[in-house]
Design a protein around this motif. Structure first.
Motif, PDB file in Angstrom:
ATOM      1  N   SER A 219       0.818  -1.214   0.000  1.00 11.82           N
ATOM      2  CA  SER A 219       0.000   0.000   0.000  1.00 11.82           C
ATOM      3  C   SER A 219       0.851   1.264   0.000  1.00 11.82           C
ATOM      4  CB  SER A 219      -0.940   0.012   1.211  1.00 11.82           C
ATOM      5  OG  SER A 219      -0.219   0.194   2.425  1.00 11.82           O
ATOM      6  N   TYR A 220       2.118   1.143   0.342  1.00 14.92           N
ATOM      7  CA  TYR A 220       3.019   2.297   0.370  1.00 14.92           C
ATOM      8  C   TYR A 220       4.234   2.023  -0.515  1.00 14.92           C
ATOM      9  CZ  TYR A 220       6.482   5.689   2.000  1.00 14.92           C
ATOM     10  OH  TYR A 220       7.422   6.676   2.039  1.00 14.92           O
ATOM     11  N   GLY A 221       4.612   3.007  -1.329  1.00 16.61           N
ATOM     12  CA  GLY A 221       5.848   2.888  -2.086  1.00 16.61           C
ATOM     13  C   GLY A 221       5.757   3.112  -3.583  1.00 16.61           C
ATOM     14  N   PRO A 222       4.825   2.488  -4.309  1.00 14.27           N
ATOM     15  CA  PRO A 222       4.816   2.646  -5.771  1.00 14.27           C
ATOM     16  C   PRO A 222       4.626   4.083  -6.240  1.00 14.27           C
ATOM     17  CG  PRO A 222       3.582   0.695  -5.158  1.00 14.27           C
ATOM     18  CD  PRO A 222       3.916   1.401  -3.876  1.00 14.27           C
ATOM     19  N   ALA A 223       3.665   4.803  -5.693  1.00 14.89           N
ATOM     20  CA  ALA A 223       3.447   6.186  -6.113  1.00 14.89           C
ATOM     21  C   ALA A 223       4.626   7.072  -5.716  1.00 14.89           C
ATOM     22  CB  ALA A 223       2.151   6.725  -5.500  1.00 14.89           C
ATOM     23  N   GLU A 224       5.181   6.811  -4.538  1.00 13.93           N
ATOM     24  CA  GLU A 224       6.324   7.603  -4.078  1.00 13.93           C
ATOM     25  C   GLU A 224       7.542   7.377  -4.982  1.00 13.93           C
ATOM     26  OE1 GLU A 224       3.388   7.300  -0.915  1.00 13.93           O
ATOM     27  OE2 GLU A 224       4.327   5.769  -2.180  1.00 13.93           O
ATOM     28  N   ALA A 225       7.769   6.126  -5.382  1.00  8.87           N
ATOM     29  CA  ALA A 225       8.889   5.815  -6.276  1.00  8.87           C
ATOM     30  C   ALA A 225       8.694   6.459  -7.641  1.00  8.87           C
ATOM     31  CB  ALA A 225       9.035   4.304  -6.416  1.00  8.87           C
ATOM     32  N   GLU A 226       7.446   6.513  -8.108  1.00 11.58           N
ATOM     33  CA  GLU A 226       7.166   7.140  -9.405  1.00 11.58           C
ATOM     34  C   GLU A 226       7.413   8.646  -9.344  1.00 11.58           C
ATOM     35  OE1 GLU A 226       5.516   6.131 -13.392  1.00 11.58           O
ATOM     36  OE2 GLU A 226       6.938   5.402 -11.903  1.00 11.58           O
ATOM     37  N   TYR A 227       7.063   9.279  -8.222  1.00  9.96           N
ATOM     38  CA  TYR A 227       7.365  10.700  -8.051  1.00  9.96           C
ATOM     39  C   TYR A 227       8.874  10.918  -8.112  1.00  9.96           C
ATOM     40  CZ  TYR A 227       6.857  15.511  -6.374  1.00  9.96           C
ATOM     41  OH  TYR A 227       6.875  16.892  -6.279  1.00  9.96           O
ATOM     42  N   ASP A 228       9.624  10.095  -7.392  1.00  9.88           N
ATOM     43  CA  ASP A 228      11.087  10.207  -7.403  1.00  9.88           C
ATOM     44  C   ASP A 228      11.632  10.070  -8.823  1.00  9.88           C
ATOM     45  OD1 ASP A 228      10.989  10.416  -4.657  1.00  9.88           O
ATOM     46  OD2 ASP A 228      11.752   8.410  -4.262  1.00  9.88           O
ATOM     47  N   ARG A 229      11.072   9.154  -9.591  1.00 10.15           N
ATOM     48  CA  ARG A 229      11.581   8.868 -10.930  1.00 10.15           C
ATOM     49  C   ARG A 229      11.228   9.966 -11.941  1.00 10.15           C
ATOM     50  NH1 ARG A 229      10.109   6.311 -15.770  1.00 10.15           N
ATOM     51  NH2 ARG A 229       7.921   6.125 -15.145  1.00 10.15           N
ATOM     52  N   LEU A 230      10.001  10.467 -11.846  1.00 12.74           N
ATOM     53  CA  LEU A 230       9.504  11.371 -12.882  1.00 12.74           C
ATOM     54  C   LEU A 230       9.713  12.851 -12.571  1.00 12.74           C
ATOM     55  CD1 LEU A 230       6.113   9.702 -13.863  1.00 12.74           C
ATOM     56  CD2 LEU A 230       8.272   9.670 -15.133  1.00 12.74           C
ATOM     57  N   ILE A 231       9.739  13.202 -11.284  1.00 12.82           N
ATOM     58  CA  ILE A 231       9.762  14.632 -10.936  1.00 12.82           C
ATOM     59  C   ILE A 231      11.023  14.983 -10.156  1.00 12.82           C
ATOM     60  CG2 ILE A 231       8.515  16.506  -9.783  1.00 12.82           C
ATOM     61  CD1 ILE A 231       5.931  14.898 -10.286  1.00 12.82           C
ATOM     62  N   ALA A 232      11.129  14.520  -8.933  1.00 11.22           N
ATOM     63  CA  ALA A 232      12.299  14.833  -8.101  1.00 11.22           C
ATOM     64  C   ALA A 232      12.232  13.982  -6.843  1.00 11.22           C
ATOM     65  CB  ALA A 232      12.323  16.313  -7.724  1.00 11.22           C
ATOM     66  N   PRO A 233      13.354  13.717  -6.185  1.00 14.45           N
ATOM     67  CA  PRO A 233      13.324  12.932  -4.947  1.00 14.45           C
ATOM     68  C   PRO A 233      12.630  13.683  -3.815  1.00 14.45           C
ATOM     69  CG  PRO A 233      15.520  12.953  -5.911  1.00 14.45           C
ATOM     70  CD  PRO A 233      14.718  13.997  -6.633  1.00 14.45           C
ATOM     71  N   PHE A 234      11.758  12.977  -3.093  1.00 13.72           N
ATOM     72  CA  PHE A 234      11.252  13.492  -1.822  1.00 13.72           C
ATOM     73  C   PHE A 234      12.428  13.635  -0.863  1.00 13.72           C
ATOM     74  CE2 PHE A 234       7.050  12.706  -3.137  1.00 13.72           C
ATOM     75  CZ  PHE A 234       6.142  12.940  -2.118  1.00 13.72           C
ATOM     76  N   ARG A 235      12.246  14.441   0.186  1.00 11.41           N
ATOM     77  CA  ARG A 235      13.232  14.476   1.269  1.00 11.41           C
ATOM     78  C   ARG A 235      12.875  13.389   2.275  1.00 11.41           C
ATOM     79  NH1 ARG A 235      11.078  20.389   3.271  1.00 11.41           N
ATOM     80  NH2 ARG A 235       9.041  19.722   3.984  1.00 11.41           N
ATOM     81  N   ARG A 236      12.680  12.166   1.778  1.00  7.83           N
ATOM     82  CA  ARG A 236      12.222  11.062   2.604  1.00  7.83           C
ATOM     83  C   ARG A 236      13.272  10.737   3.653  1.00  7.83           C
ATOM     84  NH1 ARG A 236      10.644   8.694  -1.595  1.00  7.83           N
ATOM     85  NH2 ARG A 236       8.640   9.708  -1.710  1.00  7.83           N
ATOM     86  N   PRO A 237      12.920  10.713   4.925  1.00  4.34           N
ATOM     87  CA  PRO A 237      13.909  10.641   6.011  1.00  4.34           C
ATOM     88  C   PRO A 237      14.452   9.237   6.260  1.00  4.34           C
ATOM     89  CG  PRO A 237      11.720  10.809   6.932  1.00  4.34           C
ATOM     90  CD  PRO A 237      11.557  10.871   5.435  1.00  4.34           C
ATOM     91  N   ALA A 238      15.544   8.922   5.622  1.00  5.16           N
ATOM     92  CA  ALA A 238      16.207   7.635   5.882  1.00  5.16           C
ATOM     93  C   ALA A 238      16.750   7.598   7.309  1.00  5.16           C
ATOM     94  CB  ALA A 238      17.321   7.411   4.877  1.00  5.16           C
ATOM     95  N   ALA A 239      17.238   8.731   7.767  1.00  5.54           N
ATOM     96  CA  ALA A 239      17.776   8.803   9.132  1.00  5.54           C
ATOM     97  C   ALA A 239      17.324  10.109   9.769  1.00  5.54           C
ATOM     98  CB  ALA A 239      19.308   8.737   9.109  1.00  5.54           C
ATOM     99  N   LEU A 240      16.989  10.044  11.044  1.00  3.32           N
ATOM    100  CA  LEU A 240      16.527  11.220  11.762  1.00  3.32           C
ATOM    101  C   LEU A 240      17.448  11.511  12.929  1.00  3.32           C
ATOM    102  CD1 LEU A 240      12.770  10.213  11.845  1.00  3.32           C
ATOM    103  CD2 LEU A 240      13.692  12.143  10.580  1.00  3.32           C
ATOM    104  N   SER A 241      17.554  12.795  13.234  1.00  4.81           N
ATOM    105  CA  SER A 241      18.337  13.183  14.397  1.00  4.81           C
ATOM    106  C   SER A 241      17.554  12.867  15.666  1.00  4.81           C
ATOM    107  CB  SER A 241      18.627  14.678  14.334  1.00  4.81           C
ATOM    108  OG  SER A 241      17.437  15.417  14.513  1.00  4.81           O
ATOM    109  N   ARG A 242      18.157  13.023  16.818  1.00  6.75           N
ATOM    110  CA  ARG A 242      17.460  12.730  18.074  1.00  6.75           C
ATOM    111  C   ARG A 242      16.255  13.632  18.269  1.00  6.75           C
ATOM    112  NH1 ARG A 242      22.258  11.674  22.563  1.00  6.75           N
ATOM    113  NH2 ARG A 242      23.135   9.801  21.556  1.00  6.75           N
TER     114      ARG A 242
END
Length: 247
Positions: A219-242
């Motif tokens: 349910s999560y991921g395909p639309a987000e990956a398509e946005y990354d591919r076609l427009i620009a990368p999200f600032r998706r947080p792989a790592a967060l500060s404290r």
């Protein structure tokens, strides 16, 4: 007031010359939490390009039951109907987290859409991703458990707000997930019980994003990956500060 730069990702993705032509056409406004910006079926006098915050596309069943079909933030615009040939929006737009937005006259945007090839390309690609998001919402609502739907929605909210600390009430989540408050409470308790989140009154903190992604499943991921591919990368947080903010 002149708009010198913007955080909206669609505008930032335009060719430099077109971005320079578009920015003077906008005005910056501030939207507030809880504000109903547009009603379902409204004629669109303006289009909006959020720079921060979080808002929802809501639809209504039987005249009273409201259900979220999509959420958006700095990666989005409102409404695709403006450049797809309709003057009216099919959804109610409600602000969940306030912030600055850019506003442009709808007729002005339609004219720019016809004359600027870079803008036309970006907006059509965004419309494609938005349709994918609606499809993923239908999939989520149709086959996923409340816990899986909650995991997806928390991930989508974090993508747009870039924080692990989300100010969310059970009542609001009930609208987002299309369920009663008691169902939301049980879903929160289930995710909290296995250490994915921590819940306090009016606030949820994401503790383990990777496990939330796995729990949300398809349910999560395909639309987000398509946005990354076609427009620009999200600032998706792989790592967060404290502090919960992006480092």
């Amino acid at each position: 007031m002149s708009i010198g730069a913007t955080h909206n990702l669609l505008i930032r993705s335009l060719p430099e010359e077109e971005r320079a032509r578009m920015l003077p056409l906008f005005e910056r406004i501030e939207v507030r939490k809880g504000e109903r910006l547009i009603n379902e079926g409204d004629r669109m006098a303006f289009s909006y390009f959020p720079e921060d915050g979080l808002s929802s596309n809501l639809t209504t069943a039987n005249g009273s039951r409201r259900l979220e079909v999509g959420c958006f933030g700095y990666e989005a615009m409102i409404s695709t109907a403006v450049f797809l040939g309709s003057e009216r929006t099919p959804h109610e737009i409600v602000v969940q987290v306030g912030g600055p937005w850019l506003r442009i006259d709808a007729a002005c945007l339609r004219d720019a859409f016809e004359t600027l090839p870079g803008l036309r390309r970006v907006l059509l690609r965004y419309a494609h991703v938005f349709i994918m998001t609606l499809s993923q919402t239908a999939l989520s609502n149709g086959v996923c458990s409340i816990e899986e739907r909650l995991a997806r929605w928390l991930l989508m909210a974090q993508d747009r707000l870039s924080t692990a600390d989300l100010a969310l009430t059970h009542e609001f989540l009930g609208v987002m997930l299309g369920t009663q408050r008691s169902g939301v409470t049980l879903a929160i308790q289930a995710l909290e019980g296995v250490g994915m989140i921590r819940a306090r009154r009016g606030r949820i903190t994401i503790l383990d994003r990777d496990r939330l992604v796995a729990h949300a499943g398809d349910s999560y991921g395909p639309a987000e990956a398509e946005y990354d591919r076609l427009i620009a990368p999200f600032r998706r947080p792989a790592a967060l500060s404290r502090s919960g903010r992006l480092g």
